[in-house]
Design an enzyme around this catalytic site. Structure first.
Site, short mmCIF file in Angstrom:
data_model
loop_
_atom_site.label_atom_id
_atom_site.label_comp_id
_atom_site.label_asym_id
_atom_site.label_seq_id
_atom_site.Cartn_x
_atom_site.Cartn_y
_atom_site.Cartn_z
N GLY A 71 2.20 9.55 -14.05
CA GLY A 71 1.85 8.70 -12.91
C GLY A 71 1.37 9.52 -11.72
CB CYS A 329 10.77 11.61 -8.13
SG CYS A 329 9.80 10.64 -9.28
C1 LIG Z 1 6.29 4.13 -8.51
C2 LIG Z 1 6.14 5.47 -9.12
N1 LIG Z 1 4.98 6.13 -9.00
C3 LIG Z 1 4.79 7.33 -9.53
C4 LIG Z 1 5.78 7.95 -10.23
C5 LIG Z 1 5.52 9.30 -10.82
O1 LIG Z 1 5.33 9.21 -12.21
P1 LIG Z 1 5.46 10.53 -13.11
O2 LIG Z 1 6.87 10.96 -13.07
O3 LIG Z 1 5.02 10.06 -14.48
O4 LIG Z 1 4.52 11.54 -12.57
C6 LIG Z 1 7.04 7.33 -10.39
C7 LIG Z 1 8.17 8.01 -11.05
O5 LIG Z 1 9.31 7.85 -10.69
C8 LIG Z 1 7.21 6.04 -9.82
O6 LIG Z 1 8.36 5.39 -9.93
#
Ligand SMILES: Cc1ncc(COP(=O)(O)O)c(C=O)c1O
Length: 382
Positions: A71, A329
């Site tokens: 993402g 995260c």
């Molecule tokens: C809303 C949102 N956007 C972006 C991300 C980032 O995704 P990735 O961990 O696959 O890079 C996350 C991950 O927690 C998320 O919840």
């Protein structure tokens, strides 16, 4: 009691069927998809099949799907690519976006590339669409980046409505759809959107792989430069097994969506009702107890002030319950949540995000309520 996992907004367990689909790509089908010999061609064909699957599920064309490392990379590509390609000078976002969006836009603003505006939120944390229109009417050709479902409080935006507003002002619309991909049906033919994103690990696929949908009207500059992979949009040998796993996971998610939604929504409602019955002063952050306007997978609980609130996540962990205090995260770190901060949540309350998935059970929900209630010294009503 076995461990209880209620942190599905952070990541989800890999589906066994997905693993089976990935395994041949890790063993006998090991060719480089850019090689022209049969080993390579076999793997190329697996990638293109996966692209077709993803495209057909969201009603896009395969040429509009670009695989990424997740993402974060998909968000970065959409934001930097559109600002760079179209020479955009202004972007609009909200203070409750994921850092993949916020930090990217703040970086570009700090560099002097764009001016950044924040749309107002109402008291429940919903985006004020009247304010969005006001901002766009003064600076029409802007980038608008607003997430579909908030990963911490679950608030949903009306994607179609925001798309209409952006179209009216000739703005570029990017939505971080990481939390809704695989949980809600996306149909890009019926939504006026330029970019949306997915991350496989949020819907029982593998980690480290995602995709970016780029509407065919947009031809943006790449984010990662290198070889000609992903039609020159993303250099680097493809994460082949990840891509195959992503497509399989999305296929399963779409096939089982209604069934899982009913199950998961039932778990969330049960937790809301049981917590309300057991803890008189329980509250829910954002609009996460509103089943119509929040993700059915997320419940952000605000527990009464207590001396032990600093230890809340630790105490739940000791009780074998995995959940989160803030964004996925940053879970495990003591950095406060910027989302709860933007909502002016009282810091002395105990805030905990439970996020549900298809493998959770009613028994697990009851156990968690029992533990939480025990920590707050109150006995559930019969
Ligand atoms: C809303 C949102 N956007 C972006 C991300 C980032 O995704 P990735 O961990 O696959 O890079 C996350 C991950 O927690 C998320 O919840």
């Amino acid at each position: 009691m076995p461990k209880i996992y209620l942190d599905n907004a952070a990541t989800t367990r890999l589906d066994d069927e997905v693993l089976q689909a990935m395994l041949p790509l890790m063993t006998e089908n090991f060719g480089n998809p850019s090689s022209i010999h049969s080993h390579g061609r076999q793997v190329r064909s697996a990638i293109e099949k996966a692209r077709k699957t993803v495209a057909s599920l969201i009603n896009a064309s395969p040429s509009e799907i670009f695989f990424t490392s997740g993402g974060t990379e998909a968000d970065n590509t959409a934001i930097t690519g559109s600002i760079d390609t179209y020479g955009l000078k202004h972007a609009i976002t909200s203070p409750t976006e994921h850092h993949a969006v916020l930090h990217t836009l703040e970086y570009l603003a700090k560099q002097g590339t764009i001016e950044l505006s924040f749309v107002n939120l109402d008291e429940k944390g919903h985006v004020d669409l009247v304010h969005l229109e006001e901002l766009l009417s003064t600076k029409p050709r802007s980038l608008v980046s607003l997430m579909h479902g908030n990963n911490e409080i679950g608030n949903l935006i009306d994607l179609e409505k925001v798309g209409e507003i952006c179209k009216k002002y000739n703005a570029i619309f990017h939505s971080d759809t990481v939390q809704t991909m695989g949980h809600y049906k996306h149909d890009v033919q019926n939504t006026k959107i330029d970019f949306l994103v997915g991350a496989a690990h949020k819907f029982h696929g593998p980690k480290g792989v995602g995709f970016l949908y780029i509407n065919a009207d947009n031809k943006i500059h790449p984010f990662i430069h290198g070889g000609s992979q992903e039609r020159n949009m993303r250099g680097g040998t493809e994460n082949v097994y990840g891509i195959v796993g992503l497509a399989k996971a999305l296929e399963i998610a779409y096939k089982e969506m209604e069934q899982h939604k009913t199950h998961i929504e039932g778990l969330k409602s049960r937790m809301i009702e049981k917590l309300k019955a057991a803890i008189p002063d329980v509250r829910f952050n954002g609009d996460s107890d509103n089943l119509e306007r929040s993700l059915y997978t997320v419940l952000n609980v605000s527990l009464p002030p207590s001396e032990d609130n600093d230890m809340l996540l630790f105490n739940l962990d000791i009780a074998q319950i995995s959940c989160s205090g803030g964004s996925a995260c940053t879970s495990g770190s003591d950095v406060g949540s910027h989302v709860l901060g933007a909502l002016n949540v009282q810091p002395e309350r105990g805030n905990v995000r439970f996020s549900f998935g298809k493998y959770n059970t009613v028994e697990e929900i009851d156990k968690v309520v029992e533990v939480v209630t025990g920590l707050y010294g109150s006995v559930p009503k019969a």
